[in-house]
Write a protein that holds these residues in place. Structure first.
Motif, PDB file in Angstrom:
ATOM      1  N   LYS A1321      27.356  44.730  37.567  1.00 25.24           N
ATOM      2  CA  LYS A1321      26.303  45.586  38.098  1.00 25.24           C
ATOM      3  C   LYS A1321      26.629  46.077  39.503  1.00 25.24           C
ATOM      4  CE  LYS A1321      21.323  45.591  39.077  1.00 25.24           C
ATOM      5  NZ  LYS A1321      20.087  44.779  39.035  1.00 25.24           N
ATOM      6  N   ASN A1322      27.257  45.230  40.313  1.00 23.21           N
ATOM      7  CA  ASN A1322      27.502  45.554  41.710  1.00 23.21           C
ATOM      8  C   ASN A1322      28.903  46.105  41.953  1.00 23.21           C
ATOM      9  OD1 ASN A1322      25.070  44.465  43.473  1.00 23.21           O
ATOM     10  ND2 ASN A1322      25.411  42.968  41.828  1.00 23.21           N
ATOM     11  N   SER A1323      29.653  46.352  40.912  1.00 25.05           N
ATOM     12  CA  SER A1323      31.002  46.904  41.064  1.00 25.05           C
ATOM     13  C   SER A1323      30.968  48.406  40.891  1.00 25.05           C
ATOM     14  CB  SER A1323      31.953  46.276  40.027  1.00 25.05           C
ATOM     15  OG  SER A1323      32.138  44.898  40.270  1.00 25.05           O
ATOM     16  N   ASP A1324      31.732  49.088  41.738  1.00 26.91           N
ATOM     17  CA  ASP A1324      31.870  50.534  41.610  1.00 26.91           C
ATOM     18  C   ASP A1324      32.874  50.862  40.513  1.00 26.91           C
ATOM     19  OD1 ASP A1324      30.104  50.930  43.711  1.00 26.91           O
ATOM     20  OD2 ASP A1324      31.714  50.788  45.211  1.00 26.91           O
ATOM     21  N   LEU A1325      32.856  52.109  40.077  1.00 19.57           N
ATOM     22  CA  LEU A1325      33.782  52.547  39.058  1.00 19.57           C
ATOM     23  C   LEU A1325      35.208  52.509  39.589  1.00 19.57           C
ATOM     24  CD1 LEU A1325      31.873  55.613  37.566  1.00 19.57           C
ATOM     25  CD2 LEU A1325      32.087  53.316  36.593  1.00 19.57           C
ATOM     26  N   LEU A1326      36.134  52.195  38.711  1.00 18.72           N
ATOM     27  CA  LEU A1326      37.543  52.182  39.104  1.00 18.72           C
ATOM     28  C   LEU A1326      37.967  53.586  39.512  1.00 18.72           C
ATOM     29  CD1 LEU A1326      39.149  49.900  36.359  1.00 18.72           C
ATOM     30  CD2 LEU A1326      38.835  49.361  38.769  1.00 18.72           C
ATOM     31  N   GLY A1327      38.704  53.676  40.587  1.00 19.33           N
ATOM     32  CA  GLY A1327      39.190  54.963  41.068  1.00 19.33           C
ATOM     33  C   GLY A1327      38.273  55.648  42.049  1.00 19.33           C
ATOM     34  N   ALA A1328      37.027  55.121  42.207  1.00 18.54           N
ATOM     35  CA  ALA A1328      36.114  55.729  43.176  1.00 18.54           C
ATOM     36  C   ALA A1328      36.597  55.422  44.595  1.00 18.54           C
ATOM     37  CB  ALA A1328      34.709  55.195  42.958  1.00 18.54           C
ATOM     38  N   PRO A1329      36.466  56.341  45.518  1.00 19.14           N
ATOM     39  CA  PRO A1329      36.905  56.095  46.907  1.00 19.14           C
ATOM     40  C   PRO A1329      36.070  54.997  47.561  1.00 19.14           C
ATOM     41  CG  PRO A1329      35.690  58.170  46.742  1.00 19.14           C
ATOM     42  CD  PRO A1329      35.902  57.701  45.343  1.00 19.14           C
ATOM     43  N   ASN A1330      36.780  54.135  48.297  1.00 19.92           N
ATOM     44  CA  ASN A1330      36.140  53.020  49.010  1.00 19.92           C
ATOM     45  C   ASN A1330      35.286  52.177  48.059  1.00 19.92           C
ATOM     46  OD1 ASN A1330      35.792  51.520  51.364  1.00 19.92           O
ATOM     47  ND2 ASN A1330      33.874  52.578  51.892  1.00 19.92           N
ATOM     48  N   ALA A1331      35.804  51.929  46.850  1.00 19.11           N
ATOM     49  CA  ALA A1331      35.044  51.206  45.821  1.00 19.11           C
ATOM     50  C   ALA A1331      35.030  49.708  46.120  1.00 19.11           C
ATOM     51  CB  ALA A1331      35.659  51.452  44.455  1.00 19.11           C
ATOM     52  N   THR A1332      33.872  49.127  45.890  1.00 16.06           N
ATOM     53  CA  THR A1332      33.708  47.674  46.008  1.00 16.06           C
ATOM     54  C   THR A1332      33.676  47.088  44.604  1.00 16.06           C
ATOM     55  OG1 THR A1332      32.459  47.915  48.053  1.00 16.06           O
ATOM     56  CG2 THR A1332      32.263  45.807  46.884  1.00 16.06           C
ATOM     57  N   ARG A1333      34.475  46.077  44.393  1.00 13.97           N
ATOM     58  CA  ARG A1333      34.551  45.492  43.052  1.00 13.97           C
ATOM     59  C   ARG A1333      34.403  43.986  43.127  1.00 13.97           C
ATOM     60  NH1 ARG A1333      39.405  45.906  40.402  1.00 13.97           N
ATOM     61  NH2 ARG A1333      38.246  45.272  38.555  1.00 13.97           N
ATOM     62  N   PHE A1334      33.746  43.439  42.084  1.00 16.20           N
ATOM     63  CA  PHE A1334      33.627  42.000  41.917  1.00 16.20           C
ATOM     64  C   PHE A1334      34.343  41.635  40.619  1.00 16.20           C
ATOM     65  CE2 PHE A1334      30.110  43.107  44.612  1.00 16.20           C
ATOM     66  CZ  PHE A1334      29.987  42.044  45.494  1.00 16.20           C
ATOM     67  N   SER A1335      35.306  40.747  40.694  1.00 15.33           N
ATOM     68  CA  SER A1335      36.018  40.264  39.507  1.00 15.33           C
ATOM     69  C   SER A1335      35.609  38.817  39.256  1.00 15.33           C
ATOM     70  CB  SER A1335      37.530  40.352  39.701  1.00 15.33           C
ATOM     71  OG  SER A1335      37.940  41.701  39.792  1.00 15.33           O
ATOM     72  N   PHE A1336      35.127  38.564  38.056  1.00 14.33           N
ATOM     73  CA  PHE A1336      34.544  37.258  37.738  1.00 14.33           C
ATOM     74  C   PHE A1336      35.514  36.425  36.904  1.00 14.33           C
ATOM     75  CE2 PHE A1336      31.900  34.761  34.676  1.00 14.33           C
ATOM     76  CZ  PHE A1336      31.521  33.774  35.582  1.00 14.33           C
ATOM     77  N   PHE A1337      35.670  35.165  37.312  1.00 16.59           N
ATOM     78  CA  PHE A1337      36.497  34.207  36.573  1.00 16.59           C
ATOM     79  C   PHE A1337      35.684  32.928  36.409  1.00 16.59           C
ATOM     80  CE2 PHE A1337      39.143  36.912  39.156  1.00 16.59           C
ATOM     81  CZ  PHE A1337      40.141  37.346  38.289  1.00 16.59           C
ATOM     82  N   LYS A1338      35.735  32.358  35.238  1.00 19.42           N
ATOM     83  CA  LYS A1338      35.019  31.093  35.036  1.00 19.42           C
ATOM     84  C   LYS A1338      35.964  30.055  34.463  1.00 19.42           C
ATOM     85  CE  LYS A1338      33.218  32.105  30.396  1.00 19.42           C
ATOM     86  NZ  LYS A1338      32.014  32.191  29.560  1.00 19.42           N
ATOM     87  N   GLU A1339      35.623  28.830  34.715  1.00 20.47           N
ATOM     88  CA  GLU A1339      36.460  27.722  34.274  1.00 20.47           C
ATOM     89  C   GLU A1339      35.557  26.649  33.687  1.00 20.47           C
ATOM     90  OE1 GLU A1339      39.759  24.557  36.028  1.00 20.47           O
ATOM     91  OE2 GLU A1339      38.885  26.108  37.309  1.00 20.47           O
ATOM     92  N   HIS A1340      35.937  26.186  32.495  1.00 27.77           N
ATOM     93  CA  HIS A1340      35.218  25.064  31.888  1.00 27.77           C
ATOM     94  C   HIS A1340      36.149  24.384  30.921  1.00 27.77           C
ATOM     95  CE1 HIS A1340      34.741  27.417  28.186  1.00 27.77           C
ATOM     96  NE2 HIS A1340      34.398  28.419  28.965  1.00 27.77           N
ATOM     97  N   PHE A1341      35.802  23.149  30.577  1.00 28.72           N
ATOM     98  CA  PHE A1341      36.621  22.365  29.645  1.00 28.72           C
ATOM     99  C   PHE A1341      35.790  22.013  28.432  1.00 28.72           C
ATOM    100  CE2 PHE A1341      38.542  21.502  33.791  1.00 28.72           C
ATOM    101  CZ  PHE A1341      39.840  21.871  33.531  1.00 28.72           C
TER     102      PHE A1341
END
Length: 1341
Positions: A1321-1341
């Motif tokens: 929701k809070n990530s800008d589109l790829l390629g947009a100027p001055n874009a802010t992106r959040f990349s999510f990674f999760k870990e569980h066993f």
């Protein structure tokens, strides 16, 4: 009778369609005519066939039933006596031709073929007769005197015909526009409206009842037993036919013969009685193979229609076989042009039954509309009249009239043929259980034109396949009454056939006797007199016992011309011959095989024993049991001969030895084993310089130890490797993977559109699901390959969609698609199997002559047969087993089962059950290859390579022994373990290891930093976690208690336990024991500090416990011998596996490690800004990362402090020692005490150089008293309740515009859903100027 007529079978035809029996020889009312045409077509029955058809009765004159003028002489001994004889339970090949076609799916007609028999049990005087006069006498009505004349044939009993003539005809039947003879009783039918000629001066058709002949099943008693029914609509008719057959259903008749139903019978003073059924199985009702109409010939693969009849065991004496052939058009189908749909009527019930025709459809003015203009129907619906004339095309006016060729008395036409009578005999005493197959000759003398519509000579069946040990009954009959002008070889007018073996079907010359293999195996014993006698008998037909053969006689009509078999009888019975030689045997008749004129050749194929399905199952089960018993006996013998082997141990010792070996001898062997084991153990102890205990004396914790460095068998190594198989995470975008599955599914559907049973849509759907499963099973194993995960994580970018960052979720996603494909595959196959089961049962081809299609062979197959169908490798059975195993994997993989969160799953094993069931994946893949071998190996080829490479890489990650330094017991059953760094162990922050204890390995994230001199893990070990809680109790309760000799008791958290390392001499075994401090007064206590002494208490049974130093020096004194009666000195289960256990003290703990392995958290170094979220114990990977950040920051600060004036060095240091610019750490806990787990580490991380980098926020989600809550100085924020992730993400987005922010989670998947949502929701589109992106990674066993 109208209601009864509603359920009868009415067969209708528009053209002549004859039926001709070829084997056994069909008579068509012929007897001994010397012409090609029948002389009396009414002699025994009404065949409706061509007069030229049929075969004369068999003769057994020696040599021929001929007078001096070569004419047939019925007075000769043996004339008309060539009666065929068949054994009870033997298989009789019934062959016929019919002219107008039949079979399932026939486009032009509907049909029925009925096979029946009658024996002397129904007519004690059953006979063929010797003259051509009509059965019953020459008058209109038969008489007892005429019936008794021996020259007249006699099939149906006289009283049967008389009852038929006296009984009122069934007036509820459809008679079209025919004028019925009302005085004829049941002899008057639409096909025979004149009452079988009784009122018109015509002869009767023997003693046949026309009404019984024309309709099936008949509603009154009949002397005929049902054998089989072949119909074009088996799915709608067979059940009714079987229920109404007289084989199973009683038939009624009135004592007053004139009345034909119970009501009329009772109201007229009669008594309605029911004749019992035949008490036989219902007839075999099947769909016939389709044959084309207007063709009186073969139907499939050059083969005629046939039915293989197994003669009933109860049948005995003279018997006759009849076949009836009925056809109709589709004009009577409701909705046809002749029978249009009535306005407002529904196509249900009687209207939906095209065979339902009763008196309502009869013309009220019969016999008045022949060739009159058809101007519509009368008041009652008459579908068609006699030869109707009308403007059918509706062109207008009488100019366009057309006449249809319709004969209404043939709309229900029945054709019939019967065999000459034959004898059914009891089986010989020496052949009570063997299979008997009748091998005969069909045809009569003449060329194809002269014999038509009968056939020329041939063996039947011409291509026979039987298993070795089968008895062939070679027998055939011919006639001497053929037309003398008919073409042929040998004496004119005679039928003769012999049988000799030949080398090949395309040759003509017979083989010499030295090469014969059919009647006897001359290749084994060429001098076998009995075998040579059979060859002579079959070749020369015993002519030398009948005539004096003249080798010089070449007269074709001479009796002494034995070269042409003129001296033989027309009847030949070769008796039973057992088939002993496996292979193909080719036979020929030297007299009738006349190349370019006629061929009489055949193949008899003898195969190995072919068992039925249940016999194959029983044999396989018996063989398996036999092999197991043999192995068991061999193991018992081996154990007895070698008592020192593991097979003679108390655990594995075969129980049969107790029964077969005397007790004294057994005790000697046990004592011998005890001495052998003791000697080996002493030698091992001497080598290792340690003290041993007896293998059977081990108990408690020591008994659970395995010897890690012993040489394992390949089975043990294989099982251990399976346990080390990783459970990783990998995730492709579900959408993309779903599209891939959809594409593969469509490929499977489109490539199998025409492969299903009768074009069933379920089959391509099942194949589509199967293709999808192929893809998913090929991918399913890849996320579990730990070496592959680690390698790809090192090489991949920090993009969250890279399919290596969430292997467990990726594995679960693939499993979900697998089960979706399996559901489609199974459901569609169930529908497909039901369609096969509900389809009509097509006429079987037991001799494999017709080369049936796959659909025809499977049509009507029962579900049970489909499950155990060996022709498709029992694919259904293997599919059921796979379904069961996959459901077991699904159920045990559920969280409640895997974590053992309820009493049932805990009792079943919890995680251990999950692991063991998942370890069955190897057997699942083997079953998959058996289930669908043609395609799966392609899918599995490359994944198999990856698996093998992974196993090779894992072999380099040896199970290293760990030196335990400290155990921290923390609140909420959490333990922190600190170890020395094993030699060669290199890892990154955020990675995990497999910690091994008691042979089980479980994954735990490292909480230490790579820059530290130790490694640590924190384990949450509540009582619901069996392995974890057992390890906690071992390290904090039982081991410390055993070290000081006290009873175990649960310690209170927080508490620290110190451990020290010991190594067995001459071995690589490293074990850890609690440090013991000797308190004043001599009392021992477990120390929390590093002690200087290495004292420890004695093992049970030791007199003076030796010291086991950490170096390789030998003990100060050898261990004393045990007393004779010491129970610890008994022999035990094994030698090497339990020896190591006995060498270790009871408080010893052996821990091992495999790894490290890559995890998503290790990607934190690729981001400048981080949001890390830990839930409960999920803080562990971030504890390692925060500690590493702190140490890296200090290292970088120290280096940079010394080189402030060198900008290039500063840049190089920052590149080499990567530290994120900002870390937002969020820790979510239920209680305050959970913060104590890492409070010191967090405090250190918030101080020093990392203070400006790390920002710690704590959330308490449980209920708490405010007075008990204390503020943690390391936290910049401390809140009650759950985090508002929307606000947090918005704040961080505003603080770091244009940056790529990594969001990492270790904890509940529920939190992960919200974090993933906010990241997108809070990530800008790829390629947009001055874009802010959040990349999510999760870990569980």
């Amino acid at each position: 009778m109208a209601t009864m007529a509603a359920r009868i079978l009415l067969m209708l035809a528009l053209a002549r369609a004859d039926m001709y029996l070829n084997n056994p020889r069909g008579s068509n009312n012929k007897l001994r005519e010397q012409s090609n045409n029948v002389q009396n077509a009414n002699r025994l029955f009404d065949s409706q066939n061509n007069a030229a058809s049929g075969y004369q009765i068999g003769d057994d004159c020696k040599p021929a039933c001929k007078d001096g003028n070569n004419n047939y002489d019925v007075t000769k001994e043996g004339a008309t006596k060539g009666t065929m004889k068949f054994y009870q339970g033997s298989e009789l090949y019934i062959e016929w031709h019919h002219q107008h076609g039949c079979g399932v799916g026939h486009p032009n007609l509907k049909c029925q073929i009925i096979l029946q028999y009658m024996s002397e049990s129904e007519n004690a005087n059953l006979r063929d007769g010797t003259g051509q006069d009509t059965a019953g006498g020459d008058g209109n009505d038969p008489t007892a005197e005429g019936t008794a004349e021996p020259a007249r044939g006699y099939h149906e009993p006289l009283d049967f015909y008389q009852a038929c003539a006296q009984r009122e005809r069934n007036k509820g039947l459809y008679t079209a526009d025919r004028q019925m003879e009302e005085n004829g009783g049941a002899t008057s039918t639409r096909q025979n409206p004149n009452g079988n000629g009784r009122r018109r001066g015509n002869q009767r058709n023997g003693l046949e009842c026309p009404e019984e002949r024309d309709y099936y099943p008949y509603w009154h008693p009949s002397p005929w037993h049902d054998i089989a029914i072949l119909t074009n609509e088996p799915e709608v008719r067979c059940e009714y036919y079987k229920q109404e057959s007289q084989n199973v259903k009683a038939k009624g008749i009135c004592s007053e013969a004139a009345y034909n139903n119970p009501d009329a019978c009772g109201s007229n003073g009669g008594q309605w009685t029911e004749t019992k059924s035949w008490s036989e199985p219902p007839p075999d009702c099947i769909g016939g193979l389709q044959s084309r109409d207007n063709h009186n010939g073969n139907i499939r693969n050059g083969q005629p229609q046939y039915y293989l009849w197994k003669i009933p065991h109860h049948l005995e004496g003279r018997t006759v076989l009849r076949i009836r052939y009925n056809i109709t058009t589709g004009d009577f189908r409701y909705g046809s042009l002749a029978h249009p749909v009535e306005e407002g009527a529904e196509l249900t019930g009687e209207l939906a039954d095209s065979f339902f025709m009763d008196k309502r459809f009869n013309d009220p003015n019969p016999n008045t509309r022949r060739r009159s203009i058809f101007k519509g129907r009368p008041e009652v619906p008459v579908p068609l009249a006699q030869d109707p004339v009308a403007d059918w095309l509706n062109l207008g006016g009488e100019k366009w009239l057309l006449q249809l060729q319709v004969n209404t008395n043939q709309f229900g036409r029945t054709f019939e043929d019967r065999t000459h009578s034959f004898i059914v005999m009891e089986r010989p005493q020496n052949a009570q259980t063997q299979r008997i197959v009748n091998y005969n000759v069909r045809g009569r003398r003449g060329n194809i034109v002269q014999v038509y519509p009968s056939v020329e000579y041939d063996f039947v069946p011409a291509d026979l396949s039987v298993e070795v040990g089968t008895l062939l009954h070679f027998q055939w009959a011919g006639s001497d009454a053929n037309n003398n002008g008919n073409a042929g070889n040998g004496r004119a007018g005679t039928d003769r056939s012999n049988l000799v073996q030949m080398q090949s079907r395309d040759e003509t010359i017979p083989m010499p006797i030295e090469k014969h293999t059919l009647l006897f195996d001359a290749t084994v014993n060429p001098n076998d007199e009995a075998g040579r006698g059979l060859v002579e008998k079959f070749a020369y037909l015993d002519q030398d016992s009948i005539v004096t053969c003249d080798p010089e006689d070449n007269d074709q009509n001479s009796e002494t011309n034995c070269k042409q078999l003129n001296g033989a009888s027309a009847y030949f019975n070769g008796g039973l011959v057992e088939m002993k030689h496996v292979g193909e045997h080719y036979v020929v008749s030297t007299r009738n095989n006349d190349f370019s004129n006629r061929s009489q050749k055949a193949t008899i194929r003898v195969t190995g024993v072919i068992l039925e399905l249940y016999e194959n199952v029983l044999v396989a089960a018996g063989a398996t049991v036999g092999v197991l018993i043999l192995l068991y006996l061999l193991a018992a013998i081996w154990a007895y001969r070698y008592p020192g082997s593991w097979l003679f141990s108390s655990r594995y010792r075969p129980r049969i030895l107790r029964c077969c070996v005397k007790q004294e001898r057994m005790m000697e062997k046990i004592e011998q084993r005890r001495q052998i084991v003791a000697q080996r153990r002493k030698a091992w102890a001497k080598k290792s310089g340690a003290y041993t205990t007896d293998e059977e004396g081990a108990s408690g914790e020591a008994a659970d130890m395995a010897m890690p460095d012993e040489k394992l068998t390949w089975v043990q190594s294989f099982n251990r490797g399976c346990k080390r198989c990783g459970l990783g995470e990998n995730r492709l975008t579900t959408f993309l993977y779903g599209l891939l599955n959809l594409a593969v599914f469509l490929i499977g559907v489109l490539s199998n559109l025409s492969g299903g049973f009768q074009g069933s849509w379920a089959y391509p759907l099942a194949k589509g699901g199967g293709y999808s499963m192929d893809l998913n099973f090929a991918m399913l194993v890849l996320p579990t390959l730990k070496s592959l995960q680690t390698a790809t994580r090192r090489a991949s970018s920090s993009r969250e969609w890279i399919p290596v960052d969430d292997p467990i979720n990726f594995h679960i996603t693939i499993a979900g698609f697998t089960f979706l494909g399996a559901a489609i595959h199974i459901a569609a196959h169930v529908v497909h199997a039901l369609s096969i089961h509900n389809a009509p049962t097509i006429q079987r081809d037991p001799l494999d002559l017709m080369k049936l299609s796959k659909d025809e062979m499977t049509s009507g197959m029962s579900l049970w047969h489909q499950v155990f169908n060996l022709q498709n490798r029992c694919a259904v059975l293997s599919g059921l087993v796979l379904t069961f195993m996959m459901v077991a994997i699904l159920l045990t993989a559920m969280s409640c089962s895997r974590r053992g969160t309820n009493c049932l799953t805990r009792r079943l094993g919890g995680f251990n059950l999950f692991w063991r069931v998942h370890m069955s994946w190897k057997f699942i893949y083997l079953l998959l290859l058996l289930h669908a071998p043609a395609r799966l190996w392609i899918w599995f080829f490359f994944p198999a390579i990856f698996v093998m490479v992974d196993r090779l890489l894992l072999s380099n990650h040896q199970e290293m022994y760990l030196t335990l330094k400290q155990v921290k017991l923390l609140p909420r059953d959490v333990i922190g373990l600190s170890f020395e760094v094993p030699q060669g162990f290199v890892y990154q922050a955020g990675q995990y290891i497999l910690l091994g204890w008691k042979g089980e390995f479980h994954p735990f994230t490292l909480t230490s930093a790579p820059e530290e001199s130790c490694i640590s893990v924190h384990i949450r070990a509540p009582n619901s976690c069996d392995w974890c809680s057992a390890l906690r109790k071992r390290l904090t309760e039982t081991a410390p208690a055993q070290a000081v000799g006290d009873a175990p008791k649960a310690p209170k958290a927080p508490q620290v336990f110190e451990y020290k390392k010991h190594t067995l001499q001459n071995s690589q075994i490293v074990y850890n024991v609690p440090k013991v401090t000797v308190m004043p007064g001599g009392r021992a206590n477990v120390s929390s500090a590093v002690p200087t002494a290495t004292d420890k208490v004695a093992l049970p049974g030791q007199v003076a416990p030796p010291s086991l130093p950490t170096d390789s020096s030998a003990p100060s004194k050898p261990p004393p011998l045990r007393p004779e009666g010491d129970p610890m000195s008994k022999s035990g289960e094994s030698l090497m596996s339990s020896a190591a256990e006995q060498l270790l003290p009871p408080e010893a703990v052996v821990l091992q490690v495999t790894g490290p392995f890559g995890a998503p958290a290790q990607k934190v170094w690729g981001f400048d800004t981080l949001m890390v979220v830990g839930a409960g114990i999920g803080v562990t990977p971030f504890a390692s990362i925060l500690r590493s950040v702190q140490l890296r920051a200090k290292q970088r600060e120290t280096i940079l402090r010394r080189s402030r004036d060198d900008p290039s060095l500063e840049k190089m240091v920052k590149d080499l020692i990567q530290v994120p610019k900002k870390i937002y750490f969020y820790w979510i806990c239920r209680g305050q005490e959970e913060f104590d787990w890492f409070c010191d580490l967090l405090s250190a991380a918030a101080e020093g150089p990392a203070a400006s980098i790390v920002e710690i926020t704590l959330f308490l989600t449980g209920e708490h008293e405010l007075s008990t809550v204390k503020k943690l100085p390391c936290a910049t924020g401390q809140f009650f309740g759950r985090p508002n992730w929307g606000r947090i993400f918005k704040q961080n987005r505003d603080k770091h515009p244009g940056e790529h922010i990594g969001v990492f989670l270790c904890g509940s998947p529920i939190i992960g859903v919200e974090l993933s949502k906010q990241s997108q929701k809070n990530s800008d589109l790829l390629g947009a100027p001055n874009a802010t992106r959040f990349s999510f990674f999760k870990e569980h066993f």
